[in-house]
Write a protein that holds these residues in place. Structure first.
Motif, PDB file in Angstrom:
ATOM      1  N   GLY A   3      11.889  52.330  68.271  1.00 58.75           N
ATOM      2  CA  GLY A   3      12.576  53.568  68.600  1.00 58.75           C
ATOM      3  C   GLY A   3      13.951  53.350  69.201  1.00 58.75           C
ATOM      4  O   GLY A   3      14.788  54.233  69.197  1.00 58.75           O
ATOM      5  N   LYS A   4      14.199  52.148  69.725  1.00 59.76           N
ATOM      6  CA  LYS A   4      15.485  51.847  70.346  1.00 59.76           C
ATOM      7  C   LYS A   4      16.516  51.352  69.338  1.00 59.76           C
ATOM      8  O   LYS A   4      17.636  51.070  69.703  1.00 59.76           O
ATOM      9  CB  LYS A   4      15.311  50.776  71.430  1.00 59.76           C
ATOM     10  N   ILE A   5      16.155  51.250  68.075  1.00 59.76           N
ATOM     11  CA  ILE A   5      17.057  50.696  67.072  1.00 59.76           C
ATOM     12  C   ILE A   5      17.978  51.782  66.528  1.00 59.76           C
ATOM     13  O   ILE A   5      17.523  52.694  65.861  1.00 59.76           O
ATOM     14  CB  ILE A   5      16.273  50.048  65.907  1.00 59.76           C
ATOM     15  N   VAL A   6      19.268  51.701  66.847  1.00 57.79           N
ATOM     16  CA  VAL A   6      20.256  52.636  66.324  1.00 57.79           C
ATOM     17  C   VAL A   6      21.582  51.909  66.232  1.00 57.79           C
ATOM     18  O   VAL A   6      22.087  51.451  67.249  1.00 57.79           O
ATOM     19  CB  VAL A   6      20.406  53.867  67.234  1.00 57.79           C
ATOM     20  N   PRO A   7      22.217  51.774  65.116  1.00 57.92           N
ATOM     21  CA  PRO A   7      21.656  52.013  63.790  1.00 57.92           C
ATOM     22  C   PRO A   7      20.758  50.854  63.386  1.00 57.92           C
ATOM     23  O   PRO A   7      20.906  49.750  63.892  1.00 57.92           O
ATOM     24  CB  PRO A   7      22.900  52.056  62.907  1.00 57.92           C
ATOM     25  N   ALA A   8      19.846  51.120  62.511  1.00 55.64           N
ATOM     26  CA  ALA A   8      18.882  50.099  62.115  1.00 55.64           C
ATOM     27  C   ALA A   8      19.385  49.271  60.935  1.00 55.64           C
ATOM     28  O   ALA A   8      19.655  49.804  59.876  1.00 55.64           O
ATOM     29  CB  ALA A   8      17.560  50.756  61.756  1.00 55.64           C
ATOM     30  N   LEU A   9      19.510  47.981  61.169  1.00 57.11           N
ATOM     31  CA  LEU A   9      19.808  47.046  60.088  1.00 57.11           C
ATOM     32  C   LEU A   9      18.490  46.581  59.494  1.00 57.11           C
ATOM     33  O   LEU A   9      17.486  46.495  60.200  1.00 57.11           O
ATOM     34  CB  LEU A   9      20.539  45.808  60.615  1.00 57.11           C
ATOM     35  N   SER A  10      18.507  46.266  58.247  1.00 59.26           N
ATOM     36  CA  SER A  10      17.360  45.650  57.590  1.00 59.26           C
ATOM     37  C   SER A  10      17.910  44.470  56.796  1.00 59.26           C
ATOM     38  O   SER A  10      18.572  44.662  55.781  1.00 59.26           O
ATOM     39  CB  SER A  10      16.670  46.658  56.669  1.00 59.26           C
ATOM     40  N   LEU A  11      17.671  43.274  57.309  1.00 59.97           N
ATOM     41  CA  LEU A  11      18.229  42.068  56.708  1.00 59.97           C
ATOM     42  C   LEU A  11      17.125  41.137  56.243  1.00 59.97           C
ATOM     43  O   LEU A  11      16.097  41.023  56.914  1.00 59.97           O
ATOM     44  CB  LEU A  11      19.083  41.307  57.726  1.00 59.97           C
ATOM     45  N   ASN A  12      17.348  40.448  55.126  1.00 58.11           N
ATOM     46  CA  ASN A  12      16.434  39.367  54.763  1.00 58.11           C
ATOM     47  C   ASN A  12      16.970  38.085  55.401  1.00 58.11           C
ATOM     48  O   ASN A  12      18.045  38.078  56.014  1.00 58.11           O
ATOM     49  CB  ASN A  12      16.261  39.257  53.240  1.00 58.11           C
ATOM     50  N   ALA A  13      16.244  36.995  55.275  1.00 57.82           N
ATOM     51  CA  ALA A  13      16.624  35.742  55.934  1.00 57.82           C
ATOM     52  C   ALA A  13      18.001  35.252  55.479  1.00 57.82           C
ATOM     53  O   ALA A  13      18.794  34.769  56.293  1.00 57.82           O
ATOM     54  CB  ALA A  13      15.570  34.675  55.680  1.00 57.82           C
ATOM     55  N   LYS A  14      18.299  35.392  54.196  1.00 56.68           N
ATOM     56  CA  LYS A  14      19.596  34.955  53.686  1.00 56.68           C
ATOM     57  C   LYS A  14      20.725  35.801  54.281  1.00 56.68           C
ATOM     58  O   LYS A  14      21.756  35.273  54.700  1.00 56.68           O
ATOM     59  CB  LYS A  14      19.624  35.028  52.156  1.00 56.68           C
ATOM     60  N   GLU A  15      20.529  37.104  54.334  1.00 58.93           N
ATOM     61  CA  GLU A  15      21.536  37.997  54.912  1.00 58.93           C
ATOM     62  C   GLU A  15      21.727  37.720  56.406  1.00 58.93           C
ATOM     63  O   GLU A  15      22.849  37.754  56.913  1.00 58.93           O
ATOM     64  CB  GLU A  15      21.130  39.457  54.700  1.00 58.93           C
ATOM     65  N   LEU A  16      20.639  37.428  57.103  1.00 58.73           N
ATOM     66  CA  LEU A  16      20.709  37.144  58.530  1.00 58.73           C
ATOM     67  C   LEU A  16      21.613  35.951  58.817  1.00 58.73           C
ATOM     68  O   LEU A  16      22.353  35.945  59.808  1.00 58.73           O
ATOM     69  CB  LEU A  16      19.301  36.908  59.094  1.00 58.73           C
TER      70      LEU A  16
END
Length: 106
Positions: A3-16
């Motif tokens: 709930g504290k995530i704003v804005p929410a990123l969604s990354l895969n391991a390669k993107e990270l």
């Protein structure tokens, strides 16, 4: 926590890996059990030349084992002892109190 995530990123391991502190235009991000933390304020600790160069990595195993070995930067926890899991929970609490949660690892 989510709930504290704003804005929410969604990354895969390669993107990270693109958030490892080498590109000054991007925040420095690391993952603990799939939760992404912006550790930019602690570049001296978590950046490429830091004592714990974990930015851009999923570092749960390394934290659980108090390891700075980049080979331990993964989410493999199946063989960790209960005391290592306690250590990881302690690290998670510390990160949650110090750094902004910015998303989840895919």
């Amino acid at each position: 926590v989510l709930g504290k995530i704003v804005p929410a990123l969604s990354l895969n391991a390669k993107e990270l890996r693109e958030y490892d502190g080498t590109d000054e235009s991007k925040p420095m991000i690391l993952s603990i059990r799939g939760v992404l933390f912006d550790v930019s304020p602690a570049k001296a600790f978590y950046g490429p030349d830091g004592a714990y160069p974990f930015a851009g990595q999923e570092c749960s195993r390394a934290l659980a084992r108090y390891s700075v070995d980049i080979e331990d930067c993964n989410d493999r926890l199946d063989d960790c002892t209960s005391s290592q899991m306690d250590a990881l929970r302690s690290w998670e609490a510390q990160f949650q109190s110090k750094y902004k949660i910015v998303g989840r690892l895919k």
